[in-house]
Every structure is written in structure tokens, then in C-alpha cells.
Design a protein around this motif. Structure first.
Motif, PDB file in Angstrom:
ATOM      1  N   PHE A   1      26.667  -8.499  24.938  1.00 30.79           N
ATOM      2  CA  PHE A   1      25.913  -9.592  25.533  1.00 30.79           C
ATOM      3  C   PHE A   1      24.989  -9.096  26.641  1.00 30.79           C
ATOM      4  O   PHE A   1      23.879  -9.604  26.816  1.00 30.79           O
ATOM      5  CB  PHE A   1      26.874 -10.660  26.074  1.00 30.79           C
ATOM      6  N   THR A   2      25.431  -8.101  27.388  1.00 26.35           N
ATOM      7  CA  THR A   2      24.606  -7.564  28.470  1.00 26.35           C
ATOM      8  C   THR A   2      23.361  -6.880  27.934  1.00 26.35           C
ATOM      9  O   THR A   2      22.242  -7.111  28.427  1.00 26.35           O
ATOM     10  CB  THR A   2      25.418  -6.562  29.323  1.00 26.35           C
TER      11      THR A   2
ATOM     12  N   PRO B   1      37.144  -7.907  24.903  1.00 28.58           N
ATOM     13  CA  PRO B   1      36.316  -8.392  26.022  1.00 28.58           C
ATOM     14  C   PRO B   1      35.318  -7.366  26.532  1.00 28.58           C
ATOM     15  O   PRO B   1      34.160  -7.707  26.823  1.00 28.58           O
ATOM     16  CB  PRO B   1      37.366  -8.730  27.087  1.00 28.58           C
ATOM     17  N   GLY B   2      35.722  -6.102  26.628  1.00 26.54           N
ATOM     18  CA  GLY B   2      34.803  -5.078  27.110  1.00 26.54           C
ATOM     19  C   GLY B   2      33.640  -4.872  26.159  1.00 26.54           C
ATOM     20  O   GLY B   2      32.485  -4.749  26.585  1.00 26.54           O
TER      21      GLY B   2
ATOM     22  N   ASN C   1      35.441   1.420  22.774  1.00 33.52           N
ATOM     23  CA  ASN C   1      34.632   1.128  23.953  1.00 33.52           C
ATOM     24  C   ASN C   1      33.519   2.171  24.110  1.00 33.52           C
ATOM     25  O   ASN C   1      32.368   1.835  24.421  1.00 33.52           O
ATOM     26  CB  ASN C   1      35.501   1.103  25.204  1.00 33.52           C
TER      27      ASN C   1
ATOM     28  N   ARG D   1      30.381 -18.348  25.648  1.00 30.44           N
ATOM     29  CA  ARG D   1      29.145 -17.576  25.799  1.00 30.44           C
ATOM     30  C   ARG D   1      27.926 -18.427  25.472  1.00 30.44           C
ATOM     31  O   ARG D   1      26.902 -18.377  26.168  1.00 30.44           O
ATOM     32  CB  ARG D   1      29.203 -16.353  24.891  1.00 30.44           C
TER      33      ARG D   1
ATOM     34  N   GLN E   1      32.490  -7.042  23.943  1.00 34.16           N
ATOM     35  CA  GLN E   1      31.648  -8.241  23.972  1.00 34.16           C
ATOM     36  C   GLN E   1      30.719  -8.220  25.176  1.00 34.16           C
ATOM     37  O   GLN E   1      29.523  -8.558  25.075  1.00 34.16           O
ATOM     38  CB  GLN E   1      32.537  -9.488  24.011  1.00 34.16           C
ATOM     39  N   ASN E   2      31.244  -7.831  26.325  1.00 36.59           N
ATOM     40  CA  ASN E   2      30.417  -7.790  27.529  1.00 36.59           C
ATOM     41  C   ASN E   2      29.280  -6.780  27.384  1.00 36.59           C
ATOM     42  O   ASN E   2      28.144  -7.043  27.806  1.00 36.59           O
ATOM     43  CB  ASN E   2      31.281  -7.431  28.738  1.00 36.59           C
ATOM     44  N   ILE E   3      29.579  -5.622  26.781  1.00 36.53           N
ATOM     45  CA  ILE E   3      28.538  -4.618  26.549  1.00 36.53           C
ATOM     46  C   ILE E   3      27.438  -5.190  25.657  1.00 36.53           C
ATOM     47  O   ILE E   3      26.241  -5.035  25.933  1.00 36.53           O
ATOM     48  CB  ILE E   3      29.160  -3.361  25.906  1.00 36.53           C
TER      49      ILE E   3
ATOM     50  N   VAL F   1      35.679 -17.285  23.068  1.00 34.47           N
ATOM     51  CA  VAL F   1      34.654 -16.369  23.609  1.00 34.47           C
ATOM     52  C   VAL F   1      33.259 -16.833  23.209  1.00 34.47           C
ATOM     53  O   VAL F   1      32.344 -16.906  24.053  1.00 34.47           O
ATOM     54  CB  VAL F   1      34.911 -14.929  23.100  1.00 34.47           C
TER      55      VAL F   1
END
Length: 263
Positions: free
Chosen positions: A178-179, A171-172, A132, A213, A174-176, A209
Motif C-alpha cells: 500500500f505504501t 500485515p508487513g 518480507n 484500507r 500489505q503495508n509495503i 484488512v
């Protein structure tokens, strides 16, 4: 009069709570400090001068606090100057990778990206398995350093691809990813990455996912016809996902497929 008295009483309670929290923090720091000093004293040469030892103890007492205590103070500080002061006292040698990651989070949330990048770099150097922190390091490097952007995003994409099936850290990360891609206006490349990943053998969670997305991405671009197949695919993997069902109905309404949408 009664209202003022009640307000004063509430203020006294809040002050007491803050004082208790401060005392607890000091007690914890003192316990950790005593443990360290005891260990050092046992290992110290017997001939060390008492005055020198006393001065050494006093200096350590004034300078040392546990990383956890410093992070807690930094989160509660008012203003960056005070926050930075507490973070600067964190010793990378004794702090854990998670401590350093938390320091990076504080800097990131306050908009000090260069300092955040440094803490995330230290966190990943201390523990290469802290994925992460590595993802945060790469994402912020891509945002802050144009010369490093392409390489940072490539490495971040590789990290996302490797953790698509990891339900703990995936998930964390991926969110980083995509953001930061959205913030950099690189939605087309993000879509191409997801589409390419779906051509590879993936675990169900990874497929879910990516389909979800892509459905959200195409919906945000008013491309319902492109979004619906991905929403259908996601629902085949998670038919009871309420968010997906709502998204699916919205997409069907947007293409005027009312009967299917209501169903």
C-alpha cells in the motif's frame, strides 16, 4: 562550576557506556572467531608450516567479524561511507537471510535503493520463505526501475493476495504494498485490486484488512459515500476496533449524519 562538573561527569558515564558496548561486541566477535579457527585448525593438514598458519590466522583476525557485529556497527555509524564500509564486509555466504534483510533495511532507510535491492535479492535467494525481504525487493524495484515496474507490482500484488490471511507476515507485506502504490500515485489501481480481492473467498482477517484500507483510501480522496460501506463492513468483522469506530464517526460527520455519528 557545579554544572560544568556535572556535565563532565555525565560525559564520562556516556564514554564508559560506549567503551563497555565496544568491548562486549569485540568479545562476542572473538568467541565466534575462536570457534571458527578451532574448527579450521582441527581440519588443517599437520604439515602446514607454523609461519604460514600464523599469517593465515592474523589475516583472518583482521578481516573477519560476525554479520551481527557488522550490522550493529553499520547502524551506529555516522555517514554513509562508514556504514557502507561495514556492510561491504558482510559475507553473503555466512550471513543468514535475516542478516541480509537487515542490511537492506539500513540501505533503504538511508536512501541507497540500488544497494538495498541487492541485499534484499541476496536475502530471498538464500531463503525463498523470507517473504518480507521479497516484498521489499519488489517494492524497491518498482520504485527504482521504471522498466520493471509493472512486473514488480504484479508480483507484489500476487504476494499480498497469498498472504492476506497470514497474521504473522501479512500485515508487513500489505503495508509495503500500500505504501509503494501511494508513493507511485497509483491509488486507483490499489482500490481496484482491493475491490477485486473482496470478490474472492477470503478469511475474516483478509476481508477486514481490505475493507479498512478502502475506507481510509476513499476518505483521503474525500469520497465519504464510498468509504462508509467499507467502514460498516469492517465494523461487522471487528466491532470493538477503536480506530474503526473513530473513522466511522468522522465519515458520518462528513456526510452530516450527526445523530448516527454521535451514537
Amino acid at each position: 562550576g557545579a554544572l560544568e562538573e556535572n556535565a563532565r561527569f555525565q560525559q564520562q558515564i556516556e564514554t564508559a557506556k560506549e567503551e563497555i558496548q565496544r568491548m562486549v561486541s569485540e568479545i562476542r566477535s572473538a568467541r565466534q572467531y575462536v570457534t571458527r579457527i578451532t574448527t579450521r585448525e582441527e581440519a588443517a593438514p599437520a604439515q602446514e608450516a607454523p609461519q604460514a598458519r600464523a599469517e593465515s590466522h592474523a589475516a583472518r583476525e583482521n578481516e573477519w567479524s560476525s554479520p551481527e557485529a557488522l550490522l550493529r556497527e553499520a547502524r551506529q555509524s555516522e555517514g554513509w561511507a562508514q556504514t557502507a564500509g561495514y556492510l561491504a564486509r558482510i559475507d553473503p555466504g555466512t550471513a543468514t537471510s535475516r542478516n541480509l534483510e537487515c542490511a537492506g533495511d539500513i540501505c533503504r532507510d538511508q536512501g541507497f535503493l540500488a544497494k538495498a535491492i541487492e541485499f534484499y535479492r541476496q536475502a530471498t535467494s538464500k531463503d525463498s520463505e523470507n517473504l518480507n525481504a521479497r516484498a521489499e525487493f519488489l517494492a524497491l524495484s518498482a520504485k527504482a526501475h521504471a522498466s520493471e515496474r509493472e512486473e514488480s507490482l504484479r508480483l507484489l500484488q500476487d504476494l499480498v493476495g497469498k498472504t492476506l490471511g497470514n497474521t504473522v507476515v501479512g500485515p508487513g507485506i500489505q503495508n509495503i504494498f500500500f505504501t509503494v502504490m501511494a508513493e507511485l500515485g497509483r491509488e486507483r489501481e490499489m482500490a481496484a485490486f482491493c475491490e477485486a480481492q473482496l470478490l474472492l473467498p477470503l478469511p475474516r482477517v483478509g476481508q477486514l484488512v481490505l475493507h479498512k484500507r478502502l475506507a481510509l483510501l476513499y476518505k483521503s480522496q474525500s469520497k465519504a459515500e464510498d468509504a462508509i460501506p467499507h467502514c460498516d463492513a469492517a465494523l461487522r468483522l471487528a466491532g470493538d476496533d477503536v480506530d474503526l469506530l473513530v473513522l466511522h464517526s468522522q465519515l458520518l460527520f462528513s456526510v452530516r449524519n450527526y445523530e448516527e455519528a454521535y451514537r
